[in-house]
Design a protein around this motif. Structure first.
Motif, PDB file in Angstrom:
ATOM      1  N   HIS A  21       0.866  -1.089   0.106  1.00  0.00           N
ATOM      2  CA  HIS A  21       0.013   0.096  -0.088  1.00  0.00           C
ATOM      3  C   HIS A  21       0.873   1.478  -0.015  1.00  0.00           C
ATOM      4  N   GLU A  22       0.582   2.084  -0.809  1.00  0.00           N
ATOM      5  CA  GLU A  22       1.493   3.350  -0.923  1.00  0.00           C
ATOM      6  C   GLU A  22       1.671   3.774   0.258  1.00  0.00           C
ATOM      7  N   LEU A  23       0.512   3.939   1.290  1.00  0.00           N
ATOM      8  CA  LEU A  23       0.489   4.576   2.284  1.00  0.00           C
ATOM      9  C   LEU A  23       1.180   4.080   3.603  1.00  0.00           C
ATOM     10  N   ALA A  24       1.422   2.689   3.411  1.00  0.00           N
ATOM     11  CA  ALA A  24       2.321   2.104   4.376  1.00  0.00           C
ATOM     12  C   ALA A  24       3.558   2.582   4.438  1.00  0.00           C
ATOM     13  N   VAL A  25       4.225   2.996   3.371  1.00  0.00           N
ATOM     14  CA  VAL A  25       5.204   3.624   3.324  1.00  0.00           C
ATOM     15  C   VAL A  25       5.551   4.774   3.941  1.00  0.00           C
ATOM     16  N   THR A  26       4.458   5.776   3.499  1.00  0.00           N
ATOM     17  CA  THR A  26       4.412   6.946   4.459  1.00  0.00           C
ATOM     18  C   THR A  26       4.353   6.880   5.800  1.00  0.00           C
ATOM     19  N   ALA A  27       3.305   5.753   6.357  1.00  0.00           N
ATOM     20  CA  ALA A  27       3.277   5.590   7.639  1.00  0.00           C
ATOM     21  C   ALA A  27       4.329   4.946   8.262  1.00  0.00           C
ATOM     22  N   ALA A  28       5.302   4.169   7.714  1.00  0.00           N
ATOM     23  CA  ALA A  28       6.471   3.588   8.048  1.00  0.00           C
ATOM     24  C   ALA A  28       7.443   4.787   8.054  1.00  0.00           C
ATOM     25  N   ARG A  29       7.374   5.588   7.050  1.00  0.00           N
ATOM     26  CA  ARG A  29       8.481   6.529   7.129  1.00  0.00           C
ATOM     27  C   ARG A  29       8.131   7.694   8.281  1.00  0.00           C
ATOM     28  N   GLN A  30       6.812   8.066   8.697  1.00  0.00           N
ATOM     29  CA  GLN A  30       6.663   8.593   9.751  1.00  0.00           C
ATOM     30  C   GLN A  30       6.986   8.105  11.102  1.00  0.00           C
ATOM     31  N   ALA A  31       6.579   6.893  11.107  1.00  0.00           N
ATOM     32  CA  ALA A  31       6.944   6.109  12.289  1.00  0.00           C
ATOM     33  C   ALA A  31       8.657   5.979  12.744  1.00  0.00           C
ATOM     34  N   VAL A  32       9.146   5.904  11.850  1.00  0.00           N
ATOM     35  CA  VAL A  32      10.869   5.644  11.885  1.00  0.00           C
ATOM     36  C   VAL A  32      11.160   7.073  12.218  1.00  0.00           C
ATOM     37  N   ALA A  33      10.664   8.240  11.570  1.00  0.00           N
ATOM     38  CA  ALA A  33      11.342   9.476  11.611  1.00  0.00           C
ATOM     39  C   ALA A  33      10.964   9.665  13.219  1.00  0.00           C
ATOM     40  N   THR A  34       9.827   9.651  13.703  1.00  0.00           N
ATOM     41  CA  THR A  34       9.679   9.836  15.174  1.00  0.00           C
ATOM     42  C   THR A  34      10.547   9.031  16.091  1.00  0.00           C
ATOM     43  N   ARG A  35      10.672   8.007  15.777  1.00  0.00           N
ATOM     44  CA  ARG A  35      11.607   7.053  16.494  1.00  0.00           C
ATOM     45  C   ARG A  35      12.945   7.397  16.748  1.00  0.00           C
ATOM     46  N   ARG A  36      13.488   8.080  15.412  1.00  0.00           N
ATOM     47  CA  ARG A  36      14.822   8.368  15.205  1.00  0.00           C
ATOM     48  C   ARG A  36      15.044   9.905  16.220  1.00  0.00           C
ATOM     49  N   LEU A  50       6.098  -1.147  15.318  1.00  0.00           N
ATOM     50  CA  LEU A  50       5.372  -1.816  14.554  1.00  0.00           C
ATOM     51  C   LEU A  50       3.823  -1.165  14.830  1.00  0.00           C
ATOM     52  N   GLU A  51       3.495  -1.072  15.967  1.00  0.00           N
ATOM     53  CA  GLU A  51       2.270  -0.628  16.594  1.00  0.00           C
ATOM     54  C   GLU A  51       2.015   0.823  16.084  1.00  0.00           C
ATOM     55  N   GLU A  52       3.303   1.426  16.459  1.00  0.00           N
ATOM     56  CA  GLU A  52       2.994   2.917  16.259  1.00  0.00           C
ATOM     57  C   GLU A  52       2.924   3.166  14.614  1.00  0.00           C
ATOM     58  N   ALA A  53       3.573   2.434  14.004  1.00  0.00           N
ATOM     59  CA  ALA A  53       3.333   2.420  12.482  1.00  0.00           C
ATOM     60  C   ALA A  53       1.896   2.137  11.892  1.00  0.00           C
ATOM     61  N   THR A  54       1.436   1.149  12.505  1.00  0.00           N
ATOM     62  CA  THR A  54      -0.041   0.537  12.352  1.00  0.00           C
ATOM     63  C   THR A  54      -0.915   1.386  12.717  1.00  0.00           C
ATOM     64  N   GLU A  55      -0.569   2.413  13.798  1.00  0.00           N
ATOM     65  CA  GLU A  55      -1.722   3.524  14.278  1.00  0.00           C
ATOM     66  C   GLU A  55      -1.532   4.640  13.102  1.00  0.00           C
ATOM     67  N   VAL A  56      -0.334   4.930  12.613  1.00  0.00           N
ATOM     68  CA  VAL A  56      -0.259   6.083  11.634  1.00  0.00           C
ATOM     69  C   VAL A  56      -0.967   5.679  10.260  1.00  0.00           C
ATOM     70  N   PHE A  57      -0.794   4.303  10.033  1.00  0.00           N
ATOM     71  CA  PHE A  57      -1.361   3.746   8.614  1.00  0.00           C
ATOM     72  C   PHE A  57      -2.703   3.949   8.942  1.00  0.00           C
ATOM     73  N   ASP A  58      -3.376   3.310   9.896  1.00  0.00           N
ATOM     74  CA  ASP A  58      -4.865   3.236  10.085  1.00  0.00           C
ATOM     75  C   ASP A  58      -5.317   5.057  10.075  1.00  0.00           C
ATOM     76  N   ARG A  59      -4.744   5.853  10.704  1.00  0.00           N
ATOM     77  CA  ARG A  59      -4.993   7.150  10.471  1.00  0.00           C
ATOM     78  C   ARG A  59      -5.122   7.882   9.116  1.00  0.00           C
ATOM     79  N   LEU A  60      -3.899   7.137   8.462  1.00  0.00           N
ATOM     80  CA  LEU A  60      -4.019   7.807   7.092  1.00  0.00           C
ATOM     81  C   LEU A  60      -5.131   7.409   6.049  1.00  0.00           C
ATOM     82  N   ARG A  61      -5.330   6.140   6.400  1.00  0.00           N
ATOM     83  CA  ARG A  61      -6.369   5.519   5.517  1.00  0.00           C
ATOM     84  C   ARG A  61      -7.851   5.787   5.859  1.00  0.00           C
ATOM     85  N   SER A  62      -8.068   6.312   7.115  1.00  0.00           N
ATOM     86  CA  SER A  62      -9.514   6.648   7.447  1.00  0.00           C
ATOM     87  C   SER A  62      -9.873   8.046   7.385  1.00  0.00           C
TER      88      SER A  62
END
Ligand code: PLP
Length: 452
Positions: A21-36, A50-62
């Motif tokens: 999913h294109e937005l999965a990459v966006t979500a992962a990027r956001q979560a990784v950036a926050t973690r860094r 992963l939980e963090e990224a899933t939350e971002v992913f859900d938010r982006l999709r809804s």
């Protein structure tokens, strides 16, 4: 994971989120950036990445704007989108949204037409006015009326009792100022007489504005001038009736100023909303004298206020229902809710209480009162049954919050530390959904309780 090197790559985290999913990459990027950033600041990881990224992913999709269930008992609830549309209006808007339409195409002549042609004759017929114009809401209609009748520094005479704020920061004096007209206040807060208007009228007067105070009432030693008397003063009258009653055969609307009455009195421009008691889409409707409507139509502000095609389609379909008053009362949700028969509400409330009890939720039918909302009929109390729910183990406010955050959101009423579900503003189908949402939240609580 307190080392930058321990943070997985965006690609790896994205694949862990499930199907590509294109937005999965966006979500992962956001979560990784926050973690860094957290690691660089020396903060320990609070949650699983992963939980963090899933939350971002859900938010982006809804989506943010979603359907909601209104169990508040407020029929025209501005925060909840005011009037639900009649099926005919929904279908008309959907058909026009899907493809092209004859919005501004003159099908007879083949050239350009006006989008106003789809509702103009209907509004003339229903209101008795010479002409009509629709814009995107009633606030715009009032501003356009003031600007076209008295813009450029002419005076608008208004009673001090009507210099009200309607809500959403719509203040009469500010609207008049924004129109380029000058405000001429007359009378006192509680009493204004015809003579007050007479004395204020001179060659600078562009119009008299009468504003319906909507959700505000003065009691006691008060006096106002009827629209008929104002129209007899020989100056154009702008009548902002706000909600405005157009439906026939509905005694419950008796307290609201009628559209036909103002037109018959001779008001130059009568302004009212499409999505309050009319029960249609957001729109501002102007009906009145040919010359006044022509001025409004040709004013430069008319173009930026123009109604969009989806609202226009829904408005036309709603107005068509008004041609058959009985059909309007049955098919327009706002009108149906306003006069729902006691027996029907009782059956509805019983069914909802039964459904909740079947799920183990403690619920009973009680008496309550609903309101028209939207600034209309502020004193009206629509009596009827509602379903009272025992919120324990939650506090009522917490249960209400959990239900607001459910899918779909369920909005209800709090009363004496209990939660009330008003059935008047729910359809039967929504009521079944509401019971399921309440039961789910209660089960979650029981589970949390059992595991904690
Ligand atoms: C609600 C209201 C308005 C504003 O109408 P909108 O359609 O919300 O823009 C203006 N005047 C009165 C008297 C109202 O009640």
């Amino acid at each position: 994971m307190n080392n930058l090197r321990d943070i997985p790559s965006v690609e790896r985290l994205a694949t862990q989120l499930g199907e590509p999913h294109e937005l999965a990459v966006t979500a992962a990027r956001q979560a990784v950036a926050t973690r860094r950033e957290q690691v660089q600041r020396g903060e320990g990881p609070a949650t699983d990445l992963l939980e963090e990224a899933t939350e971002v992913f859900d938010r982006l999709r809804s989506p943010s704007l979603v359907r909601a269930l209104n169990a508040t008992g407020v029929i025209v609830h501005t925060n909840l989108g005011r009037a639900p549309l009649a099926t005919a209006a929904v279908e008309a808007a959907t058909a026009v949204a899907r493809g092209y339409s004859n919005l501004e195409a003159d099908l007879d002549e083949g050239g350009r037409g006006s989008r106003q042609m789809h509702v103009r004759d209907l509004l003339r017929e229903l209101s008795g006015a010479e002409d009509a114009l629709v814009v995107n809401n009633c606030a715009a209609a009032v501003l356009l009326a003031a600007a076209s009748m008295a813009g450029g520094g002419r005076e608008i005479v208004v009673s001090r009792g009507q210099l009200v704020e309607i809500g959403g920061s719509f203040r009469m004096p500010e609207v008049i100022e924004a129109s380029g007209a000058r405000l001429r206040e007359v009378g006192a807060t509680n009493r204004t007489r015809l003579a007050d208007y007479e004395q204020a009228i001179d060659e600078d007067t562009g119009a008299i504005l009468r504003a319906h105070p909507s959700n505000f009432r003065m009691l006691g030693f008060t006096e106002e001038v009827a629209v008929e008397a104002l129209c007899g003063l020989g100056v154009p009258v702008i009548d902002d009736i706000g909600s405005g009653a157009l439906a026939e055969g509905m005694p419950v609307l008796g307290e609201e100023p009628g559209v036909r009455r103002s037109v018959a009195a001779g008001a130059a421009l009568v302004c009212f909303s499409g999505d309050k008691l009319l029960g249609g889409p957001q729109a501002g409707i102007l009906v009145g004298a040919e010359e006044a409507i022509a001025r409004a139509r040709s004013h430069p502000l008319a173009r930026p206020m123009r109604i969009d095609k989806l609202s226009l389609a829904a408005l036309e379909a709603t107005l068509r229902l008004y041609r058959e008053p009985r059909r309007a009362r049955e098919e327009i949700p706002v009108l149906r809710m306003l006069q729902a028969p006691e027996e029907e509400l009782q059956q509805h409330a019983d069914a909802l209480a039964d459904a909740l009890q079947a799920e183990g939720v403690s619920a009973s039918v009680v008496r309550s009162t609903c309101a028209a909302g939207g600034g209309a009929l502020p004193l009206l109390e629509l009596e009827g049954p509602a379903v009272d729910v025992d919120p324990s183990p939650f506090a009522a406010a917490e249960l209400a919050q959990r239900l607001r955050l459910s899918d779909p959101p369920l909005l209800l009423r709090l009363r004496h530390g209990r939660v009330l579900l008003e059935v008047r503003t729910l359809t039967d189908g929504e009521s079944v959904e509401a019971a399921r949402l309440v039961a789910d939240v209660m089960r979650e609580a029981a589970r949390d309780d059992g595991s904690g």
